[in-house]
Scaffold this motif. Structure first.
Motif, PDB file in Angstrom:
ATOM      1  N   SER A  59      48.709  18.919-111.103  1.00 48.92           N
ATOM      2  CA  SER A  59      48.614  19.526-109.771  1.00 48.92           C
ATOM      3  C   SER A  59      47.245  20.114-109.460  1.00 48.92           C
ATOM      4  O   SER A  59      47.036  20.603-108.346  1.00 48.92           O
ATOM      5  N   GLY A  60      46.318  20.068-110.411  1.00 49.13           N
ATOM      6  CA  GLY A  60      44.973  20.587-110.130  1.00 49.13           C
ATOM      7  C   GLY A  60      44.133  20.651-111.385  1.00 49.13           C
ATOM      8  O   GLY A  60      44.517  20.126-112.440  1.00 49.13           O
ATOM      9  N   GLN A 102      49.501  19.854 -99.893  1.00 48.48           N
ATOM     10  CA  GLN A 102      49.764  20.766 -98.779  1.00 48.48           C
ATOM     11  C   GLN A 102      49.782  22.235 -99.218  1.00 48.48           C
ATOM     12  O   GLN A 102      49.812  23.138 -98.386  1.00 48.48           O
ATOM     13  N   HIS A 103      49.798  22.465-100.525  1.00 48.60           N
ATOM     14  CA  HIS A 103      49.796  23.835-101.048  1.00 48.60           C
ATOM     15  C   HIS A 103      48.428  24.143-101.649  1.00 48.60           C
ATOM     16  O   HIS A 103      47.833  23.269-102.290  1.00 48.60           O
ATOM     17  N   PRO A 104      47.941  25.372-101.475  1.00 48.80           N
ATOM     18  CA  PRO A 104      46.630  25.698-102.060  1.00 48.80           C
ATOM     19  C   PRO A 104      46.607  25.455-103.576  1.00 48.80           C
ATOM     20  O   PRO A 104      45.603  24.991-104.112  1.00 48.80           O
ATOM     21  N   GLU A 105      47.747  25.699-104.247  1.00 49.52           N
ATOM     22  CA  GLU A 105      47.784  25.517-105.704  1.00 49.52           C
ATOM     23  C   GLU A 105      47.741  24.043-106.094  1.00 49.52           C
ATOM     24  O   GLU A 105      47.515  23.718-107.260  1.00 49.52           O
ATOM     25  N   GLY A 106      47.987  23.156-105.113  1.00 51.96           N
ATOM     26  CA  GLY A 106      48.011  21.731-105.427  1.00 51.96           C
ATOM     27  C   GLY A 106      46.892  20.955-104.748  1.00 51.96           C
ATOM     28  O   GLY A 106      46.898  19.724-104.739  1.00 51.96           O
ATOM     29  N   ALA A 107      45.918  21.670-104.199  1.00 50.57           N
ATOM     30  CA  ALA A 107      44.865  21.030-103.403  1.00 50.57           C
ATOM     31  C   ALA A 107      44.080  19.980-104.195  1.00 50.57           C
ATOM     32  O   ALA A 107      43.594  19.007-103.640  1.00 50.57           O
ATOM     33  N   GLU A 163      38.199   9.877-116.752  1.00 49.67           N
ATOM     34  CA  GLU A 163      37.360  10.159-115.561  1.00 49.67           C
ATOM     35  C   GLU A 163      38.177  10.708-114.384  1.00 49.67           C
ATOM     36  O   GLU A 163      37.608  11.229-113.442  1.00 49.67           O
ATOM     37  N   ASP A 164      39.507  10.577-114.457  1.00 48.39           N
ATOM     38  CA  ASP A 164      40.335  11.085-113.357  1.00 48.39           C
ATOM     39  C   ASP A 164      40.829  12.525-113.576  1.00 48.39           C
ATOM     40  O   ASP A 164      41.493  13.089-112.698  1.00 48.39           O
ATOM     41  N   LEU A 165      40.538  13.089-114.746  1.00 47.76           N
ATOM     42  CA  LEU A 165      41.014  14.451-115.029  1.00 47.76           C
ATOM     43  C   LEU A 165      40.239  15.453-114.180  1.00 47.76           C
ATOM     44  O   LEU A 165      39.014  15.500-114.239  1.00 47.76           O
ATOM     45  N   PRO A 166      40.948  16.274-113.396  1.00 51.12           N
ATOM     46  CA  PRO A 166      40.224  17.267-112.597  1.00 51.12           C
ATOM     47  C   PRO A 166      39.791  18.458-113.467  1.00 51.12           C
ATOM     48  O   PRO A 166      40.637  19.161-114.023  1.00 51.12           O
ATOM     49  N   VAL A 167      38.493  18.622-113.611  1.00 52.49           N
ATOM     50  CA  VAL A 167      37.941  19.741-114.393  1.00 52.49           C
ATOM     51  C   VAL A 167      36.815  20.364-113.584  1.00 52.49           C
ATOM     52  O   VAL A 167      35.900  19.646-113.148  1.00 52.49           O
ATOM     53  N   ILE A 191      52.542  19.387-114.604  1.00 48.60           N
ATOM     54  CA  ILE A 191      52.440  17.947-114.857  1.00 48.60           C
ATOM     55  C   ILE A 191      53.698  17.311-114.276  1.00 48.60           C
ATOM     56  O   ILE A 191      54.807  17.799-114.540  1.00 48.60           O
ATOM     57  N   LEU A 192      53.541  16.236-113.516  1.00 46.47           N
ATOM     58  CA  LEU A 192      54.704  15.523-112.981  1.00 46.47           C
ATOM     59  C   LEU A 192      54.610  14.062-113.386  1.00 46.47           C
ATOM     60  O   LEU A 192      53.539  13.458-113.285  1.00 46.47           O
ATOM     61  N   ILE A 193      55.704  13.512-113.859  1.00 50.21           N
ATOM     62  CA  ILE A 193      55.754  12.066-114.051  1.00 50.21           C
ATOM     63  C   ILE A 193      56.661  11.525-112.952  1.00 50.21           C
ATOM     64  O   ILE A 193      57.792  11.999-112.767  1.00 50.21           O
ATOM     65  N   VAL A 194      56.103  10.570-112.196  1.00 51.86           N
ATOM     66  CA  VAL A 194      56.681  10.160-110.919  1.00 51.86           C
ATOM     67  C   VAL A 194      56.711   8.628-110.855  1.00 51.86           C
ATOM     68  O   VAL A 194      55.821   7.977-111.405  1.00 51.86           O
ATOM     69  N   SER A 195      57.699   8.091-110.187  1.00 55.00           N
ATOM     70  CA  SER A 195      57.742   6.628-110.005  1.00 55.00           C
ATOM     71  C   SER A 195      56.465   6.173-109.316  1.00 55.00           C
ATOM     72  O   SER A 195      55.920   6.890-108.467  1.00 55.00           O
TER      73      SER A 195
END
Lengths: 331, 331
Positions: free
Chosen positions: B165-166, B286-291, B240-244, B269-273
């Motif tokens: 999520s971030g 849509q949430h600041p914590e998930g921007a 390279e896709d890890l947000p740091v 962490i979410l595992i999603v279809s």
């Protein structure tokens, strides 16, 4: 000697191993242990919840240890609230360098006492702090139970009997003795015990129980003061009827303590209708933990909210909460 | 300065006053506070239970404090388990001499974060230990929630997206910086946050979430290793896709840490279809914590149970649990 290291608490490989080796094998947890929360079924729409931290020193003492104490304390808080204990959580804060074997012994003690009471340990947590940042091990437990008996506090009335399930002050004096703070040796053992089976028998065998309490820190007197204030009742205790073991009475005399303010860890206070008092006593006495149960006083009015004691000389005096007698780290 | 004394924890008059003055007024508890257990209603027959002890040092840090951390940690453990948090218990172990004003600040922080999440604090406990027997204050919380969303772990399959999520590693680096253990200053703030509102929105907006986890101690990598082992799936992360955040990456470079192993306190962490991955991302954002939410990897098979990372050079290597990097007292 194998000891706990900071890495046992870092959430990585060693934490995983510690949980697998020590906690899961002892607790036989069925819920998936590594999940963030345990999902459990709850066969009731009213639950009882209690939490306690245990910081007793020493960790092992005559009559018990911090592990047994943690389970018994949780069980008793639920039982006196009319609930049957079902689930428990267990959080450990461990000092770096703590002997692994001592942790194993504590965990086994928790597992044994939980099993005896039919309690599943459903969630846990382990933190390790640097040497000097805590004192060996601290344990927090939260207990969840199903409410089986509603409070009958509304029926409290003049003449109701106040019963204690056995001798008072044993735990506090045993702990002081184990710390060598008495200045003499004594045979006193902690009364540390889970009382839910005895309490269930009483609840089933008589409809006369109005309320129950678990008189731990602060002792019998502090618990009764809380009751008197919460419900606006006045209780007069009979000093000569208080069950106190001679060794506890002797230690209290020498130290200037009043046994009514010394901690218990395996006693219950019951307020019971006058008509059912004898029946309650005989139910309690069928259990080893209730063998010395006694009627120690009566409700004398339902207005002024005072706890009083009638001394052996016939005068009564008001009792207050424990104040200024410091017995830290007893539970 | 007003300080906590041993008598605040003896179960007597001062404990009573502390509970009345500080805890009850902040927590606005409706349950009778002096009872041994709280009786609360439970509108479900499946409940989620989690427990955690908080020993973070320092107690106040950029982005939060031990009180906010304790509530957010509990909320997030329940939310990732598909539960809506309802009740919380709160046990304090306090060092003799601890400033009353700091305790007040922590209690207010707990109360504010609990209120924001609609959580009632139903039971508590206060122990005071001698100076030097703990480090300021330790807090244990147990959270109880209603299960609203069943686990869909059975649907995990090849191609499922792994989302975080971030940005990762913020909390661990912020705590080290606050302890002056970095050797340089940094602007990094802890990500400490309660995520239940964001997680509820995601659960309502998409049916594609298989499982979620809260990557705290041990970091992103350790949580994903647990998932891979528990469900026998293999995940390949794209480095390279890890947000740091650059400041975290810089601190980790200098210290020889891998941000994938540094603690978070406000990430999921979410595992999603595969089909719902983009929808999930847009709900999170849509949430600041998930921007800064990002897809960071995929399930590549459902047999071998490994976590692997593809480096920027194209090779993949296996990741294990955190091992041997000691970052104590971060939560």
């Amino acid at each position: 000697m194998k000891r706990i290291s900071l890495a046992h608490g870092d959430g990585g490989e060693l934490t995983h191993t510690l949980i697998q080796e020590l906690f899961l094998s002892a607790f036989q947890t069925t819920a998936s242990p590594m999940l963030d929360a345990a999902i459990v079924s709850m066969p009731a729409n009213e639950i009882a919840v209690t939490t306690d931290s245990f910081v007793v020193q020493p960790l092992f003492f005559p009559g018990g240890d911090i592990g047994k104490l943690a389970v018994a304390g949780t069980v008793n808080d639920l039982a006196v609230s009319g609930a049957v204990p079902l689930y428990m959580t267990c959080g450990f804060i461990i000092e770096e360098g703590f002997p692994y074997a001592d942790l194993q012994r504590i965990v086994n003690s928790i597992a044994a006492e939980a099993a005896k009471n039919g309690i599943s340990i459903v969630a846990g947590d382990t933190k390790v702090v640097e040497r000097g940042s805590c004192d060996g091990v601290f344990i927090n437990t939260t207990g969840i139970g199903v409410v089986r008996h509603k409070s009958k506090a509304a029926y409290l009335q003049e003449g109701d009997a106040v019963i204690v399930s056995g001798s008072i002050g044993d735990h506090g004096i045993a702990i002081l003795a184990a710390r060598n703070e008495l200045g003499f040796t004594t045979e006193v053992e902690s009364d540390c015990a889970s009382l839910s089976a005895m309490i269930e028998d009483v609840q089933h065998g008589t409809g006369g129980v109005r309320i129950m309490r678990d008189p731990t820190r602060g002792g019998l007197a502090t618990s009764l003061v809380e009751i008197c204030e919460d419900f606006g009742i006045t209780i007069i205790l009979e000093e000569e009827d208080l069950p106190v073991h001679p060794a506890v009475a002797g230690a209290c005399d020498l130290l200037g303590f009043d046994p009514m303010y010394v901690a218990n860890e395996g006693k219950v206070i019951l307020i019971v209708s006058a008509a059912e008092a004898e029946q309650t006593l005989s139910l309690l006495r069928q259990h080893p933990e209730g063998a010395e149960a006694a009627i120690i006083g009566r409700i004398t009015d339902t207005q002024s909210g005072e706890l009083r004691v009638r001394t052996v000389f016939g005068a009564t005096r008001k009792l207050r909460r424990l104040h200024g007698m410091q017995l830290p780290r007893i539970c």
